[in-house]
Write a protein that holds these residues in place. Structure first.
Motif, mmCIF file in Angstrom:
data_model
loop_
_atom_site.group_PDB
_atom_site.id
_atom_site.type_symbol
_atom_site.label_atom_id
_atom_site.label_comp_id
_atom_site.label_asym_id
_atom_site.label_seq_id
_atom_site.Cartn_x
_atom_site.Cartn_y
_atom_site.Cartn_z
ATOM 1 N N TRP A 133 0.528 -1.329 -0.212
ATOM 2 C CA TRP A 133 0.249 0.086 -0.258
ATOM 3 C C TRP A 133 1.237 1.102 0.261
ATOM 4 O O TRP A 133 1.887 1.438 0.317
ATOM 5 C CB TRP A 133 -1.087 -0.403 1.305
ATOM 6 C CG TRP A 133 -1.820 -0.992 1.214
ATOM 7 C CD1 TRP A 133 -2.172 -2.418 1.769
ATOM 8 C CD2 TRP A 133 -2.831 -1.275 0.171
ATOM 9 N NE1 TRP A 133 -3.081 -2.795 1.587
ATOM 10 C CE2 TRP A 133 -3.800 -2.357 0.895
ATOM 11 C CE3 TRP A 133 -3.909 -0.750 -1.153
ATOM 12 C CZ2 TRP A 133 -4.003 -2.583 -0.082
ATOM 13 C CZ3 TRP A 133 -4.102 -1.019 -1.415
ATOM 14 C CH2 TRP A 133 -5.094 -1.830 -1.157
ATOM 15 N N LYS A 134 0.454 2.526 -0.453
ATOM 16 C CA LYS A 134 0.965 3.929 -0.292
ATOM 17 C C LYS A 134 1.338 4.078 0.859
ATOM 18 O O LYS A 134 2.479 4.795 1.128
ATOM 19 C CB LYS A 134 0.883 4.376 -1.206
ATOM 20 C CG LYS A 134 0.304 4.418 -3.225
ATOM 21 C CD LYS A 134 -0.435 5.722 -3.240
ATOM 22 C CE LYS A 134 -0.120 6.868 -3.624
ATOM 23 N NZ LYS A 134 -0.510 7.549 -3.790
ATOM 24 N N THR A 135 0.440 4.329 1.444
ATOM 25 C CA THR A 135 0.415 4.605 3.098
ATOM 26 C C THR A 135 -0.093 3.421 4.154
ATOM 27 O O THR A 135 -0.945 2.529 3.871
ATOM 28 C CB THR A 135 -0.273 5.729 3.036
ATOM 29 O OG1 THR A 135 -0.681 7.202 4.162
ATOM 30 C CG2 THR A 135 -1.674 5.638 2.738
ATOM 31 N N ALA A 180 -3.685 5.020 -7.571
ATOM 32 C CA ALA A 180 -1.454 3.974 -7.440
ATOM 33 C C ALA A 180 -2.238 2.968 -8.058
ATOM 34 O O ALA A 180 -2.808 2.063 -6.792
ATOM 35 C CB ALA A 180 -0.546 4.504 -6.926
ATOM 36 N N CYS A 193 -1.430 -0.765 -6.452
ATOM 37 C CA CYS A 193 -0.356 -1.320 -5.122
ATOM 38 C C CYS A 193 -0.351 -2.429 -5.195
ATOM 39 O O CYS A 193 0.835 -2.661 -4.642
ATOM 40 C CB CYS A 193 -1.018 -0.686 -4.076
ATOM 41 S SG CYS A 193 -1.235 1.020 -3.823
ATOM 42 N N GLU A 239 -5.072 2.758 -4.484
ATOM 43 C CA GLU A 239 -4.400 3.248 -3.430
ATOM 44 C C GLU A 239 -4.343 5.326 -3.816
ATOM 45 O O GLU A 239 -4.112 5.368 -4.355
ATOM 46 C CB GLU A 239 -4.491 3.139 -2.367
ATOM 47 C CG GLU A 239 -4.062 4.057 -0.936
ATOM 48 C CD GLU A 239 -3.075 3.925 0.000
ATOM 49 O OE1 GLU A 239 -3.811 3.518 0.999
ATOM 50 O OE2 GLU A 239 -2.202 2.820 -0.099
#
Length: 165
Positions: free
Chosen positions: A82-84, A146, A148, A162
């Motif tokens: 995941w991005k974050t 984006a 993921c 995400e």
């Protein structure tokens, strides 16, 4: 167009958006959802839990989605990253009725979902879709999501996306 909580008496109209989307997906040659999921009961349950939302324009309900704030168990494991790690919302079951298709409402819908999340102090949104759903993948990328990786959801792998502020 506005995004608002759906009401129980609107569940049938909201569910018709899912049925219309199913028919559209079949025309494109794939199945986004199984025939037994989501059901009209799924929509009733979403609404009862306060996570069922209607997209409404001057002609009435044109779309439906479920927005859950908090952890989605299926998103705990991802083949990717995941991005974050920020608190996030998950959007499931986003669908529009056949009358609304082709009117450019997807960009407005994503904008409204982002506004809703930000107003609830949520800076990240996660979504999954079928690998065959090229239309949704295009919409997500166009709207700043984006890719993921892959998650396992509803019996199979799904593409996970995400967005974060």
């Amino acid at each position: 167009m506005e995004l608002r909580l759906a009401q129980q008496q609107e569940a049938g109209v909201c569910y018709q958006c899912i049925e219309d989307a199913r028919a559209y997906h079949r025309l494109l040659g794939f199945e986004q959802w199984h025939p037994d999921y989501p059901t009209q009961q799924t929509v009733h349950d979403d609404i009862a839990q306060g996570i069922g939302y209607a997209f409404v324009d001057e002609n009435g309900i044109v779309g439906y989605c479920c927005i859950m704030i908090g952890d989605e168990p299926a998103y705990q494991e991802i083949d990717g990253a995941w991005k974050t790690d920020k608190p996030y919302a998950v959007v499931h079951r986003m669908a529009f009725n056949s009358r609304a298709r082709g009117n450019g409402l997807s960009a407005e819908a994503i904008r409204l979902i982002k506004e809703f999340c930000l107003s609830n102090h949520i800076d990240a949104i996660r979504v999954d879709t079928q690998s065959e759903n090229k239309v949704m993948q295009h919409i997500l990328v166009r709207e700043g999501f984006a890719y993921c990786g892959l998650i396992q959801f509803d019996g199979g792998p799904k593409l996970a996306y995400e967005w974060d502020r």
